[in-house]
Design an enzyme around this catalytic site. Structure first.
Site, PDB file in Angstrom:
ATOM      1  CG  HIS A   1      35.414  31.868  36.590  1.00  0.00           C
ATOM      2  ND1 HIS A   1      34.546  30.965  37.168  1.00  0.00           N
ATOM      3  CD2 HIS A   1      35.869  32.639  37.612  1.00  0.00           C
ATOM      4  CE1 HIS A   1      34.475  31.197  38.466  1.00  0.00           C
ATOM      5  NE2 HIS A   1      35.273  32.200  38.764  1.00  0.00           N
TER       6      HIS A   1
ATOM      7  CG  ASP B   1      33.193  28.217  35.642  1.00  0.00           C
ATOM      8  OD1 ASP B   1      34.260  28.353  35.019  1.00  0.00           O
ATOM      9  OD2 ASP B   1      32.852  28.956  36.577  1.00  0.00           O
TER      10      ASP B   1
ATOM     11  CB  SER C   1      36.076  31.040  41.795  1.00  0.00           C
ATOM     12  OG  SER C   1      34.932  31.837  41.715  1.00  0.00           O
TER      13      SER C   1
END
Length: 460
Positions: free
Chosen positions: A116, A146, A220
């Site tokens: 993402h 992911d 992230s």
């Protein structure tokens, strides 16, 4: 499996990820090779916080964590305001910048981050801890887990992170999260492992390490490391009512990440193997309902035709309690272990059948060759050419129709692509089979696209 309250939502972060590699000992030349931490490294997880030195792990990790900038260019239609006052007509380009983190996993520039973080990027820029910046190319992704793999070209040997064994970590063990929250370079936070094999999705396909190390937007793709500086997870998301850290964060385990990266390096895509079973995890109520004594394990309700499970002798009613040496309490743990394996790998499946324990060797099947049948309709995954031809990103195909109730529509249905079921997107065979298994032969509403592009809504 415990669930969070309705106020909490999973917020994807924009942050760095760390990975390591798969050889047991460091080598002089580690170009293009993932590296596993030596099993001889001493553990100090039993010490109290005041007796643990976090500085070495932090110092080693911050030089391997990078800042990832995602430049996305999209076309947006001009507004009536623009047309009236400026005479501007037609679409205009809009540039958006997203940021996150990543982790260097080889000395020649392979970097792991979240899917993402780099999704839909027109250009990717990576900035190292020494402030040097490089344009990165995308090697491959696994959107389901992911994870994404990037590569930068550089003549210098880069510092990199080694992989630890995420299966070996314990609840209560100290960990460090390293990333770039709020665009602040190389930020380190500490916490403990709060839980393992945490499932946050309805399909149960993912398995996360939960920690209370502070993780915020920008983290992230960053590294979750143990006190020896070994990568044990990739920071991916948080559970929060505000979008910022509120007590819990989640990471993709390093063993799953390593397998994905090795697949992308070697094959260019993820090699996903499956057992070929459906069912659910046991608890007191479910066990009482189906009339068995066991309250832990994975109950097999259906075995897929031509799967490794069928060929290996697994049957409906079996309870899986262990895969190789890994104890299985439910689907999340089962799936997490399978995700570290490839098609044709052999797994020793320990089951309870009729009150007796038995171990069966099962060869994992390649996911793409399995079909799924529901109410006399057989489904299969669609390939890239189908998606390109129909201009769609996801869906599953109707392979054949055997239910007499729908035979008159057979010509329309066979070869058509299902886009959604009961309003839920039909992402792939795994998510669809998991959803339909709960329908227990009840009818569902399908949104389909035929081979010539016509759209229909059908109840069947």
């Amino acid at each position: 499996m415990k669930k969070f309250g309705s106020l909490l939502f999973v917020a994807l972060l924009s942050g760095a990820i760390t990975l390591g590699a798969y050889k047991f000992f460091l080598e002089p030349n580690n170009a293009g090779k993932l590296t596993l931490a030596s099993p001889s490294f001493a553990k100090n997880v039993s010490l109290g916080a005041e007796n643990i030195d976090f500085t070495v792990a932090a110092a080693n990790t911050i030089h391997t964590v990078v800042h990832v900038k995602n430049k996305t260019v999209s076309k947006v239609p001009s507004s009536p305001f623009m047309e009236y006052f400026y005479g501007y007509r037609g679409d205009r380009e809009q540039t958006q910048i997203g940021t996150g983190s990543g982790v260097i996993i080889t000395e020649d520039g392979y970097i792991v981050t979240n899917n993402h973080v780099i999704q839909n990027a027109s250009e990717l820029e990576v900035t190292l801890n020494n402030n040097k910046s490089y344009i990165a190319k995308l090697v491959g992704t696994d959107s389901k887990m992911d994870i994404a793999l990037l590569k930068i070209d550089t003549s210098e040997k880069l510092p990199y992170t080694v992989f630890g064994d995420s299966d070996a970590i314990k609840v209560g063990e100290w960990v460090l999260a390293v990333g770039n929250p709020y665009n602040l370079n190389s930020t380190v936070t500490a916490g403990i492992v709060s839980a393992k094999a945490r499932n946050l999705a309805k399909d149960g396909l993912q398995s996360f390490i939960q920690t209370d190390a502070a993780v915020n937007p920008g983290n992230s793709g960053g590294a979750l490391v143990n006190t020896n500086g070994e990568l044990i997870g990739i920071n991916t998301m948080i559970s929060s009512p505000t979008g910022s850290y509120a007590g819990y964060s989640f990471a993709v385990p390093s063993n799953i990440t390593r397998k994905i990266i090795e697949d992308l390096m070697q094959f260019g895509n993820v090699q996903r193997g499956v057992l070929g079973i459906e069912g659910g995890e046991l608890n007191s109520n479910f066990s009482k309902e189906i009339g068995i004594k066991e309250t832990q394990g994975f109950y097999i309700n259906k075995v897929t035709k031509n799967s490794g499970a069928e060929k290996g002798g697994l049957q409906k009613g079996d309870v899986i309690t262990q895969l190789d040496d890994r104890k299985i309490n439910g689907f999340t743990e089962l799936n997490a272990y399978i995700n570290t394996k490839r098609p044709n790998d052999v797994i020793q499946v320990k089951i309870i059948r009729d009150g007796k324990q038995k171990t069966l060797p099962v060869i994992l099947t390649k996911k793409e060759i399995l079909n799924y049948e529901f109410n006399g309709i057989e489904f299969e995954d669609i390939d890239a050419s189908d998606k390109k031809q129909l201009n769609i990103r996801e869906g599953i195909k109707i392979k054949s129709v055997a239910n007499p109730e729908y035979l008159e529509y057979k010509e329309i249905l066979e070869g058509a692509v299902i886009l959604s079921i009961d309003g839920q997107k039909a992402k792939d065979m795994e998510s669809v089979s998991s959803y339909l298994a709960k329908k227990e032969n009840q009818k569902a509403r399908y949104q389909i696209m035929t081979k010539n592009g016509q759209m229909y809504s059908i109840i069947m």
